[in-house]
Design an enzyme around this catalytic site. Sequence first.
Site, PDB file in Angstrom:
ATOM      1  N   HIS A   1      -4.533  -4.178  -2.633  1.00 13.61           N
ATOM      2  CA  HIS A   1      -4.901  -3.675  -1.300  1.00 13.61           C
ATOM      3  C   HIS A   1      -4.967  -2.152  -1.247  1.00 13.61           C
ATOM      4  O   HIS A   1      -5.072  -1.573  -0.167  1.00 13.61           O
ATOM      5  CB  HIS A   1      -3.914  -4.191  -0.238  1.00 13.61           C
TER       6      HIS A   1
ATOM      7  N   VAL B   1       0.844  -1.198   0.000  1.00 14.72           N
ATOM      8  CA  VAL B   1       0.000   0.000   0.000  1.00 14.72           C
ATOM      9  C   VAL B   1       0.883   1.253   0.000  1.00 14.72           C
ATOM     10  O   VAL B   1       0.400   2.346   0.221  1.00 14.72           O
ATOM     11  CB  VAL B   1      -0.959  -0.005   1.219  1.00 14.72           C
TER      12      VAL B   1
HETATM   13  P1  NAD Z   1       4.564  -9.979   5.122  1.00 13.03           P
HETATM   14  O1  NAD Z   1       5.115  -8.954   6.058  1.00 13.03           O
HETATM   15  O2  NAD Z   1       3.575 -10.968   5.618  1.00 13.03           O
HETATM   16  O3  NAD Z   1       5.775 -10.841   4.514  1.00 13.03           O
HETATM   17  C1  NAD Z   1       6.920 -10.243   3.982  1.00 13.03           C
HETATM   18  C2  NAD Z   1       7.769 -11.304   3.315  1.00 13.03           C
HETATM   19  O4  NAD Z   1       8.892 -10.647   2.717  1.00 13.03           O
HETATM   20  C3  NAD Z   1       8.317 -12.357   4.279  1.00 13.03           C
HETATM   21  O5  NAD Z   1       8.092 -13.632   3.736  1.00 13.03           O
HETATM   22  C4  NAD Z   1       9.817 -12.019   4.360  1.00 13.03           C
HETATM   23  O6  NAD Z   1      10.622 -13.173   4.577  1.00 13.03           O
HETATM   24  C5  NAD Z   1      10.063 -11.406   2.999  1.00 13.03           C
HETATM   25  N1  NAD Z   1      11.202 -10.485   2.916  1.00 13.03           N
HETATM   26  C6  NAD Z   1      11.755  -9.701   3.885  1.00 13.03           C
HETATM   27  N2  NAD Z   1      12.752  -8.954   3.385  1.00 13.03           N
HETATM   28  C7  NAD Z   1      12.843  -9.270   2.070  1.00 13.03           C
HETATM   29  C8  NAD Z   1      13.657  -8.805   1.011  1.00 13.03           C
HETATM   30  N3  NAD Z   1      14.607  -7.879   1.181  1.00 13.03           N
HETATM   31  N4  NAD Z   1      13.458  -9.336  -0.240  1.00 13.03           N
HETATM   32  C9  NAD Z   1      12.504 -10.287  -0.452  1.00 13.03           C
HETATM   33  N5  NAD Z   1      11.703 -10.750   0.519  1.00 13.03           N
HETATM   34  C10 NAD Z   1      11.850 -10.241   1.764  1.00 13.03           C
HETATM   35  O7  NAD Z   1       4.069  -9.175   3.873  1.00 13.03           O
HETATM   36  P2  NAD Z   1       2.969  -9.520   2.793  1.00 13.03           P
HETATM   37  O8  NAD Z   1       3.029 -10.946   2.409  1.00 13.03           O
HETATM   38  O9  NAD Z   1       3.024  -8.458   1.760  1.00 13.03           O
HETATM   39  O10 NAD Z   1       1.716  -9.320   3.759  1.00 13.03           O
HETATM   40  C11 NAD Z   1       0.641  -9.055   3.700  1.00 13.03           C
HETATM   41  C12 NAD Z   1       0.063  -7.695   4.224  1.00 13.03           C
HETATM   42  O11 NAD Z   1       0.973  -6.744   4.764  1.00 13.03           O
HETATM   43  C13 NAD Z   1      -0.537  -7.037   3.065  1.00 13.03           C
HETATM   44  O12 NAD Z   1      -1.866  -6.804   3.398  1.00 13.03           O
HETATM   45  C14 NAD Z   1       0.173  -5.701   2.861  1.00 13.03           C
HETATM   46  O13 NAD Z   1      -0.766  -4.740   2.439  1.00 13.03           O
HETATM   47  C15 NAD Z   1       0.712  -5.421   4.198  1.00 13.03           C
HETATM   48  N6  NAD Z   1       1.992  -4.653   4.279  1.00 13.03           N
HETATM   49  C16 NAD Z   1       2.347  -3.738   3.313  1.00 13.03           C
HETATM   50  C17 NAD Z   1       3.564  -3.051   3.420  1.00 13.03           C
HETATM   51  C18 NAD Z   1       3.953  -2.059   2.340  1.00 13.03           C
HETATM   52  O14 NAD Z   1       3.088  -1.533   1.638  1.00 13.03           O
HETATM   53  N7  NAD Z   1       5.251  -1.798   2.156  1.00 13.03           N
HETATM   54  C19 NAD Z   1       4.406  -3.272   4.518  1.00 13.03           C
HETATM   55  C20 NAD Z   1       3.998  -4.222   5.487  1.00 13.03           C
HETATM   56  C21 NAD Z   1       2.798  -4.912   5.335  1.00 13.03           C
END
Ligand code: NAD
Length: 265
Positions: free
Chosen positions: A136, A120
């Site tokens: 999302h 997001v």
């Molecule tokens: P999650 O936090 O559940 O999982 C993140 C994944 O990324 C993990 O499996 C982790 O091992 C992996 N990871 C960590 N560092 C990494 C890297 N440098 N390169 C590749 N992989 C890496 O996130 P998700 O699966 O996107 O979760 C779902 C929910 O969290 C969604 O609803 C999303 O909207 C929300 N979310 C969004 C953000 C954002 O917009 N940046 C941040 C946190 C959570």
Amino acid sequence: MTASPLPPPPALVERAAAWVAGARRILCVTGAGVSAESGLPTYRGVGGIYDGVDTDDGIAIEEALSGPVFRRAPETTWKYLLQIERACRGATPNAAHEILARWSRDARPPAEVWVLSQNVDGLHSVAGSRHLIEIHGDLHRLRCTTCDWRDRVDDYEALSPLPTCPNCGALIRPEVVLFEETLPSTATRRLHAQLALGFDLVFSIGTSSQFPYIVQPVVMAKHQGLPTVEINPRETAISALVDLRLPCSAGLALEAIDRVLGGAP
Ligand code: NAD
Ligand code: ZN
């Protein structure tokens, strides 16, 4: 804890690059891990801020950011929305966003590179990805819960802890999908249309794959005998399913593939 700085194994990179070079339509499913190298915390997995721990309010982050809690106690949901936006503020796209955006811009029709993102933070859009489905939503788009007021903001700096509509005074909210809410119909329609057209290569990058609609494209490709690649330093719900795993950060893996391709898919 940050993602492993180890480069991906060259033989696996070569294989993934060959699939990219031979594919006409590529789908890249992305999650919070793709933005980790822009300094944004993930929820779970490597670098996860809520990995097995509750929020300060003693509830899981999924509950604080849920539709039912937003209706019952919007100040709680807004507290974490403000926290998450503050963590995103000033972040810029990293190598992973940039490479996916360039692939999508450089693909020559009828070839297309699509990004289906759960993020997001809007960073795929800032990087210029052409075919993007933000399933999302985007934190930067706000709307009133009562009237048709809408706005786009760069950040939440000017917002109060419980922001209200300048038109009618009702509560406002970001155009994001809270937990237990239904997905936006326009985004789901676009996704289904693209899945119906089919993809011949599916990447899953930086997501813990918690949602069925995030897992589904990988499962569909698998059933059709099409190649699937996961880029994630940690194993996830789909690791056993994919044909190839690059166990490293999104930026390192995509840079390595891109280098083999000579900068174009
Ligand atoms: P999650 O936090 O559940 O999982 C993140 C994944 O990324 C993990 O499996 C982790 O091992 C992996 N990871 C960590 N560092 C990494 C890297 N440098 N390169 C590749 N992989 C890496 O996130 P998700 O699966 O996107 O979760 C779902 C929910 O969290 C969604 O609803 C999303 O909207 C929300 N979310 C969004 C953000 C954002 O917009 N940046 C941040 C946190 C959570
Ligand atoms: Zn209003």
